[in-house]
Design an enzyme around this catalytic site. Sequence first.
Site, short mmCIF file in Angstrom:
data_model
loop_
_atom_site.label_atom_id
_atom_site.label_comp_id
_atom_site.label_asym_id
_atom_site.label_seq_id
_atom_site.Cartn_x
_atom_site.Cartn_y
_atom_site.Cartn_z
CE LYS A 415 38.18 45.13 45.32
NZ LYS A 415 38.39 43.70 45.54
CG HIS A 458 30.63 39.33 49.60
ND1 HIS A 458 29.84 39.70 50.66
CD2 HIS A 458 31.91 39.50 50.02
CE1 HIS A 458 30.61 40.08 51.66
NE2 HIS A 458 31.86 39.96 51.29
P1 NAD Z 1 44.50 40.03 51.08
O1 NAD Z 1 45.24 41.28 51.33
O2 NAD Z 1 44.64 38.89 52.04
O3 NAD Z 1 44.88 39.46 49.63
C1 NAD Z 1 44.96 40.25 48.50
C2 NAD Z 1 45.97 39.63 47.55
O4 NAD Z 1 45.94 40.35 46.33
C3 NAD Z 1 47.40 39.68 48.06
O5 NAD Z 1 47.97 38.41 48.04
C4 NAD Z 1 48.10 40.61 47.10
O6 NAD Z 1 49.45 40.23 46.84
C5 NAD Z 1 47.27 40.44 45.86
N1 NAD Z 1 47.41 41.54 44.93
C6 NAD Z 1 47.60 42.85 45.16
N2 NAD Z 1 47.68 43.53 43.99
C7 NAD Z 1 47.50 42.61 43.01
C8 NAD Z 1 47.47 42.68 41.61
N3 NAD Z 1 47.65 43.84 40.97
N4 NAD Z 1 47.28 41.55 40.92
C9 NAD Z 1 47.14 40.38 41.53
N5 NAD Z 1 47.14 40.25 42.88
C10 NAD Z 1 47.33 41.36 43.60
O7 NAD Z 1 42.98 40.46 50.94
P2 NAD Z 1 41.68 39.57 51.20
O8 NAD Z 1 41.31 39.63 52.62
O9 NAD Z 1 41.87 38.25 50.54
O10 NAD Z 1 40.58 40.42 50.41
C11 NAD Z 1 40.46 40.35 49.01
C12 NAD Z 1 39.10 40.87 48.62
O11 NAD Z 1 38.10 40.05 49.24
C13 NAD Z 1 38.80 42.27 49.06
O12 NAD Z 1 38.03 42.90 48.09
C14 NAD Z 1 38.00 42.09 50.34
O13 NAD Z 1 37.13 43.16 50.62
C15 NAD Z 1 37.21 40.86 50.00
N6 NAD Z 1 36.73 40.08 51.15
C16 NAD Z 1 37.53 39.89 52.22
C17 NAD Z 1 37.05 39.12 53.29
C18 NAD Z 1 37.90 38.85 54.50
O14 NAD Z 1 37.38 38.45 55.52
N7 NAD Z 1 39.21 39.00 54.39
C19 NAD Z 1 35.76 38.60 53.24
C20 NAD Z 1 34.98 38.80 52.10
C21 NAD Z 1 35.49 39.55 51.06
#
Ligand code: NAD
Length: 700
Positions: A415, A458
């Site tokens: 991040k 969030h």
């Molecule tokens: P995910 O793994 O489904 O998606 C992450 C995406 O980021 C992927 O498509 C990946 O290709 C991309 N990525 C990786 N490196 C990158 C970069 N350098 N530049 C651009 N894109 C890049 O993850 P998620 O579940 O969507 O979670 C994302 C964030 O949201 C996290 O911080 C997580 O804690 C938060 N979050 C997740 C949930 C949940 O239920 N999944 C709920 C609330 C918050």
Amino acid sequence: MTHDVWTAMDDRKMEFGGGAPVESETPYRHWKRRRDDNDVEWIILDKADSRVNVLSAEVLMELLNLLEEVADARPRGLVLRSGKPKGFTVGADVSEFKGMTSLAEVENKVRRAHAVADMLDKFPAVTAAVIHGMCLGGGLELSLCCDHRIALPDAALGFPEVKLGLHPGMGGTFRSVRLIDPVDAMTMMLTGKNKTARQALKSGLVDAVVEERHVAAAVRAALSDELKNKRRGMKGAAMNTGPMRRMAANKMRTKTREKADPDHYPAPYALIDLWEAHGGDPKAMQKAEIASFSNLLIGDTAQNLVRLFFLRDKMKGLGYGDPAILHVHVIGAGAMGGDIAAWCAYKGFQTTLFDVDLNALGGAVARAASLFGKKCDTDAEARDALDRLIPDPTGDGVPRADLVIEAVPENHDLKVKIYGETEPRMKAGAILATNTSSIRLETLRESLRRPDRFVGLHFFNPVAKMHLVEVVDHDGAAEDALAAARAFVVAIDRLPAPVRSAPGFLVNRALMPYLLEALLMMDEGIAPETIDRAAEDFGMPMGPIILADKVGLGICVDVAGVLRDSLDEPIPDIPDWVNQKVEDGHLGEKSEKGLYVYEDGKPKKNPEAPDPDPETADRLILPMVNACVRLLREGVTDDPEIVDGAMVFGTGFAPFRGGPVQYAQKRGVAEVRETLSRLADRHGERFQPDEGWDRLEGGS
Ligand code: NAD
């Protein structure tokens, strides 16, 4: 300066029969009247100091006096219309329902409202209601007192009372089943779903649907009795017999039970009883409606749902104003980022979406197309939404965006690296937001040039369903950036909960003890079905075991780890066999194996699992309530109402209980505390009541 409803109606080209007003000013604050060339009296509801019409006690009292006065003037007919561009009326003034505890007082109030409705019903000339926009609850009930209803094409008619733990209470129960097919009327009241003008015409709820320019002609036709919609036919008549009603009522009970537990949501069942017993006798049904409605209104369920109705408003009010955001850029097109981008585009924002993985971008656009297909009313709207969502594999959206939302995997260094690449390209004053669920913002903002423009947004999963967004503060965030973030959340039709940056923020921090306790119970050998049933019986939308499988065991284990590492409180270890499942890739629903095994997307449950003992629900729910009290003490938020709102709108915490803090206060702070202490003696230190209970004790 007085508001001239006639000029306003002229400006909007609204019909009111023409002719000069007999009285330009009436002694009423909320009503206007005018006699047209055909000797027809038009009475116009235009509630003072309000954007929409609500039927407050004062509005109804004025209507009673007005009807008496107009009746004395012996018009040829009477037309009821709204002077608000937004619609006819949205129903009762719900603020008058708040805190009502005296049955006698409520019954008196309800009887007075019935007297007004009865007077309109028995008005000594032909009556018609002209309906545009929202015509809900008490508004629909008033229109049902008229001989005719003429709708404009944008009209939406419905009985939303059930959503507040009530049923119609101003004659709607017996007037609706008298007018249209009673099963249709009951379905409207039991589901709270609106009918469009066309659907209302088809069912016989309105007599005609006309464009504004034809309103005067339609009124003339109605008053000369040319307009009659006789859709009710034989079915309605048959339902007036007791045995038919009994059969239909039983069917309705079975269907309602699939959606709502009678102990938690008594209103639909009270309505079915009412109709079954008195459906053929309007007089008796009216009497019973008054008693039943009053009884429901003073009950805990309705009072808690009314409170949540205002909590929703309060949370929306926290995002008051224009966010000054036109373009949103989302980084990361995974489960969250893809869906956040789709939702922003659906809500009208120009949205660019970036990901290093082109497949992720493709998947997100495909999911968005399916969402728009389901949510948008027309193909053109869906196409427009898709046009606003721009896959952006080169990140060209960054310099144009007013808000950049980062949603890459939950990894601090990743991040921070992305911020280093993105922030220098952002336009001055733009906001950078992170969707992190557990990383402290203080550690993410360290290398930013403008930490004051950095906030947390969030979102919860699934974005299109979950109404809550935590707006996360940190010690260096500027108030105007936070205010814009809150306003943005409201602009995309979500509810902002402002929280301080703290491990797990509010919702995940409170939810984690509930999920962990469920895992410990499984570890003790309690069946997952038994654990889930205890939570469902309490009123949670789903049990903790099924929830953990839905969220994903990997995420649960990670969040628990982050909380344990960063909090100074006793958080038990995850059982080894759960860690093993994560290692084996048995992560829950998505991998078809987790705490349950899934077949065709459904968990295989053991129907023989024993019923939960009375302690099980306390073991699950009270640690969550205890965590909420701790959050308040630590100042993650200092408003117990925000805790309740966040937990209900973010996790589905039993709405009829009004939220965890409200639940504890209703049950009795001292009693909850004692129970926690007892559980601590029996099961461990993690149940120890927080010191924050001192502050709640004696509070209301
Ligand atoms: P995910 O793994 O489904 O998606 C992450 C995406 O980021 C992927 O498509 C990946 O290709 C991309 N990525 C990786 N490196 C990158 C970069 N350098 N530049 C651009 N894109 C890049 O993850 P998620 O579940 O969507 O979670 C994302 C964030 O949201 C996290 O911080 C997580 O804690 C938060 N979050 C997740 C949930 C949940 O239920 N999944 C709920 C609330 C918050």
